[in-house]
Design an enzyme around this catalytic site. Structure first.
Site, PDB file in Angstrom:
ATOM      1  CD  GLU A 134      58.126   8.124  27.086  1.00  8.99           C
ATOM      2  OE1 GLU A 134      57.496   8.187  26.122  1.00  8.99           O
ATOM      3  OE2 GLU A 134      59.315   7.816  26.854  1.00  8.99           O
ATOM      4  CE1 TYR A 159      55.090   6.289  27.470  1.00  4.81           C
ATOM      5  CE2 TYR A 159      52.840   7.502  27.812  1.00  4.81           C
ATOM      6  CZ  TYR A 159      54.245   7.504  27.341  1.00  4.81           C
ATOM      7  OH  TYR A 159      54.693   8.564  26.769  1.00  4.81           O
TER       8      TYR A 159
END
Length: 394
Positions: free
Chosen positions: A205, A117
């Site tokens: 993101e 992530y």
């Protein structure tokens, strides 16, 4: 301002950040053609909506269909696109009502060795952007933060300088990244930080960020949100905006110069000042009510803006009462009182209206409302206003 994944990846590619080949389409037949164009043994068909969690999201009238699906032929790509396009996809962010899928992104497959992530946001406390990285790729970062917060790594950076090489190495060491992948990580992370600053983003993101079999970092997904306050510096962003993904009332309010966010309650709020608007919503909740919106008309609202604000509030079928809370500083209470009366008469109210005025020329403003003959409930103080508007719908 949010954009779609396929648009975000176009921006990443221009910044020299590794992404997979893909084609955005709006028809099932075009999805089949896209699969053939990509030329691989497999591809992924992804619903394009402004919401996360698409991989776990389901079509509302066909829960067996997910928002992201692997396909191995043009025929499969066409079938999946048929099951997604024009349907509503419900995810953890959209709620059960879902959002309509108007386009899908057909992307080449990838041999994944590892999923991570990566996100960049503004840390307001530190007054700097912060890179957040985690070994838990492909999982909602909110869930990781709640259950295993120690797995989220953070590195702040100066927007004028960017992420230092030693910070990249530090992240790589803590993530267990070694060898040639460290060099790929340095190029990837530093370029992403530059993009975040250069495009005035509020969020970037990548989830998941993958390391492929060759040891290179690739953005398998991409989410970018721009800071609305900086869009004047980027006129090209207008082409990226998808109004069909936005709340119609919020778009309408924006055109009128109003700051409006639709909520799920039944008490409409019209306030001047963001802080005062938040306090108004809090007090409505405190006294047992549910605000239907956030609406800041600003310090210089005119009659036309106030009238449009009322129309937006009353077009919400859930609104059963309206609370107007005005503190006259730059704006005089007499100005807002005249605007209220004029707007009330031109719009036509069918729900209770409670008004609280304070500040410059407040007595004159109250007198205007009192002598107007319109059916307005006056309140003395914000607490009194909140109690009266909650009582009015009981």
């Amino acid at each position: 301002m949010k954009i779609h994944e396929y648009q975000a990846k176009q921006l990443l590619r221009r910044a020299g950040i590794a992404v997979l080949e893909g084609v955005c389409v709006e028809t099932p037949s075009a999805a089949a053609d896209a699969f053939k164009t990509l030329g691989g043994p497999l591809a992924v068909v992804k619903a394009q909506i402004h919401a996360g969690g698409r991989g776990k999201g389901t079509v509302t009238d066909n829960p067996s269909q997910r928002g992201v699906q692997l396909v191995k032929s043009a025929k499969e790509a066409e079938a999946v696109a048929t099951n997604l396009l024009g349907k509503r996809l419900a995810t953890i962010q959209t709620g059960p009502e879902g959002q309509t899928v108007r386009r899908v992104f057909v992307e080449a497959g990838c041999e994944i060795a590892r999923e991570l992530y990566l996100g960049i946001v503004l840390d307001r406390a530190a007054a700097k952007p912060v890179v957040m990285a985690s070994s838990e790729g492909g999982v909602e970062i909110e869930k990781v933060a709640e259950e295993t917060p120690e797995k989220i790594l953070r590195e702040h950076f100066d927007p004028h300088v960017g992420l230092h090489p030693f910070q990249v190495r530090k992240l790589c060491e803590n993530l267990g990244i070694q060898g040639a992948t460290v060099r790929s990580a340095e190029k990837f992370l530093r370029a992403l930080c530059r993009l975040y600053v250069d495009l005035d983003c509020s969020l970037v993101e990548i989830n998941p960020l993958v390391i492929n079999k060759a040891g290179e970092m690739v953005a398998l997904d991409a989410k970018i949100t721009f800071d609305d306050n900086a869009t004047f510096r980027h006129p090209e962003f207008a082409e990226l905006r998808d109004l069909s993904e936005e709340e119609p009332a919020e778009v309408r309010a924006g055109k009128a110069g109003l700051s409006y966010v639709k909520l799920e309650g039944n008490i409409g709020c019209l306030v001047n000042g963001a802080g005062l608007a938040m306090s108004t919503m809090d007090l409505i909740k405190l006294h047992g009510g549910q605000p239907a919106n956030f609406l800041d008309v600003g310090g210089g609202a005119n009659v036309d803006q106030v009238t449009e604000a009322f129309r937006i509030l009353l077009d919400d079928k859930n609104v059963k009462a309206v609370l107007v809370n005005i503190f006259g500083g730059i704006m005089r209470c007499t100005t807002i009182a005249n605007a209220l009366v004029e707007a009330y008469r031109s719009v036509g109210f069918n729900v209770p209206l409670v008004v609280r005025l304070e500040g410059t020329e407040v007595e004159e403003g109250r007198k205007i409302i009192l002598e107007s003959g319109v059916d307005i409930v006056s309140a003395n103080g914000l607490t009194d206003a909140a109690k009266k508007v909650v009582a009015s719908i009981r």
